[in-house]
Design an enzyme around this catalytic site. Structure first.
Site, PDB file in Angstrom:
ATOM      1  N   ASN A 296     -28.070 -72.567  10.484  1.00 18.99           N
ATOM      2  CA  ASN A 296     -28.610 -73.886  10.176  1.00 18.99           C
ATOM      3  C   ASN A 296     -27.877 -74.870  11.079  1.00 18.99           C
ATOM      4  OD1 ASN A 296     -29.385 -76.315   9.117  1.00 18.99           O
ATOM      5  ND2 ASN A 296     -28.759 -75.863   7.011  1.00 18.99           N
TER       6      ASN A 296
ATOM      7  N   ARG B  69     -32.961 -71.925  10.350  1.00 17.12           N
ATOM      8  CA  ARG B  69     -33.628 -72.940   9.544  1.00 17.12           C
ATOM      9  C   ARG B  69     -34.165 -73.995  10.507  1.00 17.12           C
ATOM     10  NH1 ARG B  69     -31.108 -77.583   5.676  1.00 17.12           N
ATOM     11  NH2 ARG B  69     -33.119 -78.337   4.972  1.00 17.12           N
TER      12      ARG B  69
ATOM     13  N   HIS C 158     -37.471 -79.171   2.039  1.00 20.00           N
ATOM     14  CA  HIS C 158     -36.772 -78.295   1.083  1.00 20.00           C
ATOM     15  C   HIS C 158     -37.673 -77.126   0.660  1.00 20.00           C
ATOM     16  CE1 HIS C 158     -34.141 -81.889  -0.470  1.00 20.00           C
ATOM     17  NE2 HIS C 158     -33.498 -81.212   0.474  1.00 20.00           N
TER      18      HIS C 158
ATOM     19  N   GLU D  12     -31.322 -70.697  -0.073  1.00 18.17           N
ATOM     20  CA  GLU D  12     -32.241 -70.740   1.065  1.00 18.17           C
ATOM     21  C   GLU D  12     -31.888 -69.674   2.102  1.00 18.17           C
ATOM     22  OE1 GLU D  12     -32.886 -75.294   1.937  1.00 18.17           O
ATOM     23  OE2 GLU D  12     -31.141 -74.968   0.691  1.00 18.17           O
TER      24      GLU D  12
END
Ligand code: AMP
Length: 415
Positions: free
Chosen positions: A7, A99, A189, A396
């Protein structure tokens, strides 16, 4: 397979190393091997690295860019001192999952990253000028470090919400603005809402088609999603993550006329007002103290600070309003799920959100609510409550790792 989940932000890289494959996904036996964060990249970076079951190692290192950060992660992971079983060289990292914040209307699922996909992510920079360039920087860096032999996948924050019907994603603006510039609700999200819905199904044995829930991701950023028959049919964030709930530093919903009004009264440019709405509003704006809910709760209790209390009240009231509107949008739901740093850890905030929902059959159980903190998951309403509530810590990274495996193996995805 060992999957590196990345990320990448503008000056930070968060990562996890997750051991998983199709069999382990089916058996839910994926394994977290390591995790860490590198912050303040570009100068003397702050590095935190932790392999599973060990204490975190903290250090600083001069790191120029995302590539240097990824190289540092790899050197550590492959070293004896990391203590990660099965990682001896770069070849032991089998794929990388990224991500990516904005996938526009093009990316409705996770994808293997090709040059064409990268161009598609670049095309969405307009929609996420702060986030997508950093994500692209991370992808480019990882491609350089790992070479073409290691597949990379992109997992989009927006993808789960691509099932929104047009009456939910269109704003009541001149239609040509949508046609010309794709001005619409995208929602964010998505991977968190998707994980929570998946986990709810696991906990309850509910079939996907029967999953009618409202998911609340309440962290520093906050969003709600209405999930009907397993699909996201509405969500509170919009074209950008500014819309919807009150957040740590973001206002959430406001009258759009306020923007010009403030600009004129305060002598600010529209860009400065945008910064004010993104960085100086929300909990910190109302309280004048902090964007951190834990600190606000402490201020409210210890010093009886009026504005800290007000900030918490406004926060909770907005969440309650969204729950009510989504219940109406969905024609009722079976459960409300709390996730994110605040949703997972603050029994007090949950208890302040729920009053007023009794008419819909939500009966909070004080003891259960108090027990579901610090990563615990489970029911927080009484048995027989018509509208149940659960706490489900989000994950996640796990979904990013699993999507990466499915992409690499060419297995069709179903969100
Ligand atoms: P996240 O962005 O998901 O990491 O969530 C960050 C937010 O969760 C911050 O506002 C924290 O203050 C809040 N948070 C974390 N732990 C607690 C807690 N025990 N009580 C209240 N808020 C918390």
């Amino acid at each position: 397979m060992n999957i590196l989940v990345l990320n990448c932000g503008s000056s930070s890289v968060k990562f996890q190393l997750i051991g998983t494959d199709l069999e382990r996904i089916a058996q839910n036996t994926d394994e977290r091997l390591a995790r860490g964060t590198i912050e303040r990249i570009g100068g003397e970076a702050i590095v935190t690295l932790q392999s599973n079951g060990r204490e975190p190692q903290r250090s600083t290192a001069p790191l120029r860019d995302a590539r240097a950060a990824i190289e540092l992660i790899l050197r550590w992971a492959c070293s004896e001192t990391s203590g990660i079983d099965g990682i001896k060289s770069v070849a032991d990292v089998h794929a990388v999952g990224h991500r990516v914040v904005h996938g526009g209307e093009r990316f409705t699922y996770s994808v293997v990253i090709t040059d064409e996909v990268l161009r598609g992510i670049e095309d969405c920079i307009d929609l996420a000028p702060l986030h997508n360039p950093a994500n692209i920087g991370g992808i480019t860096a990882a491609r350089e470090v790992f070479g073409p032999g290691v597949a990379q996948a992109a997992v989009f924050d927006t993808a789960f919400h691509q099932t929104l019907p047009d009456h939910a994603y269109l704003y009541a603006l001149p239609y040509q603005l949508y046609r010309r510039h794709r001005v619409r609700r995208y929602g964010f999200h998505g991977t968190s809402h998707r994980y929570v819905a998946y986990r709810y199904r696991q906990l309850t044995g509910m079939a996907r088609e029967k999953t009618n829930i409202i998911t609340l991701h309440l962290g520093n950023g906050c969003s709600a999603a209405a999930i009907r028959a397993g699909d996201s049919i509405d969500t509170s964030m919009g074209l950008t993550p500014l819309e919807g709930l009150v957040m740590g530093t973001r206002s959430g919903d406001i009258d759009p006329a306020i923007i010009d009004f403030i600009a004129a009264k305060e002598g600010l440019s529209s860009r400065e007002v945008e910064t004010l709405l993104n960085k100086q509003s929300g909990l910190i704006g109302i309280s004048g103290l902090t964007n951190d809910m834990r600190e606000l709760l402490a201020e409210a209790h210890e010093n009886d600070d009026r504005r800290a209390r007000l900030a918490i009240e406004i926060f909770c009231y907005r969440v309650r309003k969204y729950i009510g509107s989504y219940l109406a949008a969905m024609g009722g739901a079976d459960a409300v799920i709390f996730a994110g740093g605040i949703g997972e850890n603050s029994a007090e905030v949950r208890a302040s959100i729920c009053p007023g929902l009794e008419w819909m059959g939500l009966e909070l159980d004080a003891e259960r609510n108090a027990a579901q903190i610090d990563g615990h998951e489970g029911l927080i309403t009484r048995d027989g409550s018509r509208l149940a509530a659960y706490v489900i810590p989000t994950d996640e990274e796990l979904l990013i790792a699993r999507d990466t495996v499915r992409c690499v193996r060419g297995v069709p995805q179903r969100f």
